[in-house]
Write a protein that holds these residues in place. Sequence first.
Motif, short mmCIF file in Angstrom:
data_model
loop_
_atom_site.label_atom_id
_atom_site.label_comp_id
_atom_site.label_asym_id
_atom_site.label_seq_id
_atom_site.Cartn_x
_atom_site.Cartn_y
_atom_site.Cartn_z
N GLY A 1 40.81 27.04 52.92
CA GLY A 1 39.42 26.93 52.51
C GLY A 1 39.04 27.70 51.27
O GLY A 1 37.89 28.13 51.15
N HIS A 2 39.95 27.89 50.32
CA HIS A 2 39.62 28.61 49.10
C HIS A 2 38.68 27.78 48.23
O HIS A 2 38.91 26.61 47.99
CB HIS A 2 40.88 28.95 48.31
CG HIS A 2 41.80 29.88 49.04
ND1 HIS A 2 43.12 29.58 49.32
CD2 HIS A 2 41.58 31.10 49.56
CE1 HIS A 2 43.66 30.58 49.97
NE2 HIS A 2 42.75 31.52 50.13
N THR A 3 37.63 28.42 47.74
CA THR A 3 36.60 27.76 46.95
C THR A 3 36.69 28.15 45.48
O THR A 3 37.52 28.98 45.09
CB THR A 3 35.21 28.14 47.47
OG1 THR A 3 35.02 29.55 47.26
CG2 THR A 3 35.06 27.81 48.95
N LEU A 4 35.80 27.57 44.68
CA LEU A 4 35.71 27.93 43.26
C LEU A 4 35.46 29.42 43.10
O LEU A 4 36.00 30.06 42.19
CB LEU A 4 34.61 27.10 42.60
CG LEU A 4 34.41 27.27 41.09
CD1 LEU A 4 33.89 25.98 40.48
CD2 LEU A 4 33.43 28.40 40.78
N ASP A 5 34.65 29.99 43.98
CA ASP A 5 34.36 31.43 43.88
C ASP A 5 35.61 32.26 44.15
O ASP A 5 35.84 33.28 43.50
CB ASP A 5 33.26 31.80 44.87
CG ASP A 5 31.96 31.05 44.57
OD1 ASP A 5 31.12 31.60 43.85
OD2 ASP A 5 31.82 29.91 45.06
N ASP A 6 36.43 31.83 45.12
CA ASP A 6 37.70 32.52 45.37
C ASP A 6 38.61 32.43 44.15
O ASP A 6 39.31 33.39 43.81
CB ASP A 6 38.40 31.90 46.57
CG ASP A 6 37.65 32.12 47.87
OD1 ASP A 6 37.38 33.27 48.21
OD2 ASP A 6 37.33 31.12 48.54
N GLN A 7 38.60 31.26 43.49
CA GLN A 7 39.41 31.09 42.29
C GLN A 7 38.97 32.05 41.19
O GLN A 7 39.81 32.68 40.53
CB GLN A 7 39.31 29.64 41.80
CG GLN A 7 40.20 29.29 40.62
CD GLN A 7 41.65 29.12 41.03
OE1 GLN A 7 42.27 30.04 41.57
NE2 GLN A 7 42.20 27.94 40.77
N ALA A 8 37.67 32.20 41.00
CA ALA A 8 37.16 33.12 39.99
C ALA A 8 37.59 34.56 40.29
O ALA A 8 37.99 35.31 39.39
CB ALA A 8 35.63 33.03 39.91
N GLU A 9 37.51 34.95 41.56
CA GLU A 9 37.94 36.30 41.94
C GLU A 9 39.43 36.50 41.68
O GLU A 9 39.86 37.57 41.21
CB GLU A 9 37.64 36.52 43.42
CG GLU A 9 36.15 36.57 43.75
CD GLU A 9 35.86 36.32 45.21
OE1 GLU A 9 36.81 36.37 46.02
OE2 GLU A 9 34.69 36.07 45.57
N THR A 10 40.21 35.46 41.95
CA THR A 10 41.66 35.54 41.73
C THR A 10 41.98 35.72 40.26
O THR A 10 42.88 36.49 39.89
CB THR A 10 42.35 34.28 42.28
OG1 THR A 10 42.08 34.17 43.68
CG2 THR A 10 43.85 34.32 42.06
N VAL A 11 41.25 35.02 39.39
CA VAL A 11 41.47 35.16 37.95
C VAL A 11 41.14 36.58 37.49
O VAL A 11 41.88 37.18 36.72
CB VAL A 11 40.62 34.12 37.17
CG1 VAL A 11 40.71 34.38 35.67
CG2 VAL A 11 41.11 32.72 37.48
N LEU A 12 40.05 37.13 37.98
CA LEU A 12 39.69 38.51 37.62
C LEU A 12 40.75 39.50 38.08
O LEU A 12 41.09 40.44 37.36
CB LEU A 12 38.33 38.87 38.20
CG LEU A 12 37.10 38.30 37.49
CD1 LEU A 12 35.83 38.69 38.22
CD2 LEU A 12 37.04 38.75 36.04
N LEU A 13 41.26 39.30 39.30
CA LEU A 13 42.34 40.17 39.78
C LEU A 13 43.56 40.05 38.88
O LEU A 13 44.23 41.05 38.57
CB LEU A 13 42.70 39.81 41.22
CG LEU A 13 41.72 40.26 42.30
CD1 LEU A 13 42.09 39.62 43.64
CD2 LEU A 13 41.73 41.77 42.44
N GLY A 14 43.88 38.83 38.46
CA GLY A 14 45.01 38.62 37.56
C GLY A 14 44.81 39.30 36.23
O GLY A 14 45.74 39.90 35.67
N LEU A 15 43.60 39.23 35.70
CA LEU A 15 43.30 39.91 34.43
C LEU A 15 43.53 41.41 34.54
O LEU A 15 44.01 42.05 33.60
CB LEU A 15 41.85 39.63 34.03
CG LEU A 15 41.54 38.28 33.40
CD1 LEU A 15 40.04 38.07 33.31
CD2 LEU A 15 42.18 38.18 32.01
N SER A 16 43.20 41.97 35.70
CA SER A 16 43.35 43.42 35.87
C SER A 16 44.81 43.84 35.86
O SER A 16 45.12 44.99 35.55
CB SER A 16 42.69 43.86 37.18
OG SER A 16 43.45 43.45 38.30
N ARG A 17 45.71 42.92 36.18
CA ARG A 17 47.15 43.25 36.20
C ARG A 17 47.75 43.23 34.80
O ARG A 17 48.79 43.83 34.56
CB ARG A 17 47.90 42.28 37.10
CG ARG A 17 47.45 42.31 38.56
CD ARG A 17 48.34 41.44 39.42
NE ARG A 17 47.81 41.32 40.76
CZ ARG A 17 47.19 40.24 41.24
NH1 ARG A 17 47.04 39.17 40.47
NH2 ARG A 17 46.73 40.20 42.46
#
Length: 335
Positions: free
Chosen positions: A126-142
């Motif tokens: 059930g991952h949504t667009l909002d989950d995707q945005a959070e995942t991208v931000l986490l990736g940017l932090s790495r």
Amino acid sequence: MSDRRRLPETRAVLAARHAVREWVGRYAAGRAVAVGLSGGADSLALTAAAVVEAEGVDALVVDHGLQGGSAEVAEAAAAAALALGCRSARVLRVEVGRAGGPEAAARRARYEALDRARDGLPVLLGHTLDDQAETVLLGLSRGSGGRSIRGMAEFDEPWGRPLLGVRRAVTRQLCADAGLTPWEDPHNLAPEFTRVRLRTEVLPLLEKVLHGGVAPALARTAAQLREDGDVLDALAESLLTASRNERGLEIETLATAPAAIRRRVIRAWLHEGGAKSLTDSNLRAVDALVTRWRGQGGVALGGSPSGTRLVAAREHGTLILGWDRVDTDGGRHHQ
């Protein structure tokens, strides 16, 4: 099997159904699917839409056992799945370890349980667009390049994510429209979890400062990077095949390739050879053996409980991998 529950034709319901219908048509036409159901609004909305749009749905409910009453929550989710019309609903009880922190350990236990129980079916999440945005931000932090901000894929077999273009507000509205009562996980508001702080503090601040549209923009960025990355990965696979020899990778073939492709080849080859937790500095150090070699020694890529460590080195025009045994007195022995 229960009869399918009739859903009202509201905007939220139709948006979720359309997203699931497109996913099923692309990846699972004429097939049954499993759904990973937590009882929360996202997975509950996904289950409701999947029952209507897929050939058949088996609900898989993971009970992590991390909170009091988790067994009751899991049983309630399974009952809701049957009431929606799933042909089966199973509760999977798991033991969550500690390695990597609570979030990572729970995620690992959940995916392993779903994989064991799916019986060959794709598993919708059930991952949504909002989950995707959070995942991208986490990736940017790495800070580990485009691969870490490509987000989640629509289908990364066996995991399917039909709702990546649907906002979290839509899944909650679907539940309200359909008379479904989602479970509110207290962990989703616990500030000790990084993703929760992104959701409740960082993204709302970005939306305010940048005047809205941040989450969709991050999701679009992920989709574009994933498309570009898929092309680069295909080119890298061809180069990996061309550069192999009986000992490793031919440096002459690798050295003239563009850096973005060459490093993908090196990463894939190192993973094949047993490197599990590559960092950007690891990858660049191995790449330097190909493009900036000045006689430097091998690059250590992590150890093992047996006292050995994986080392990449350059030898007679070939990039090679081997295990070095490290003695307690500091001595090294190549194996």
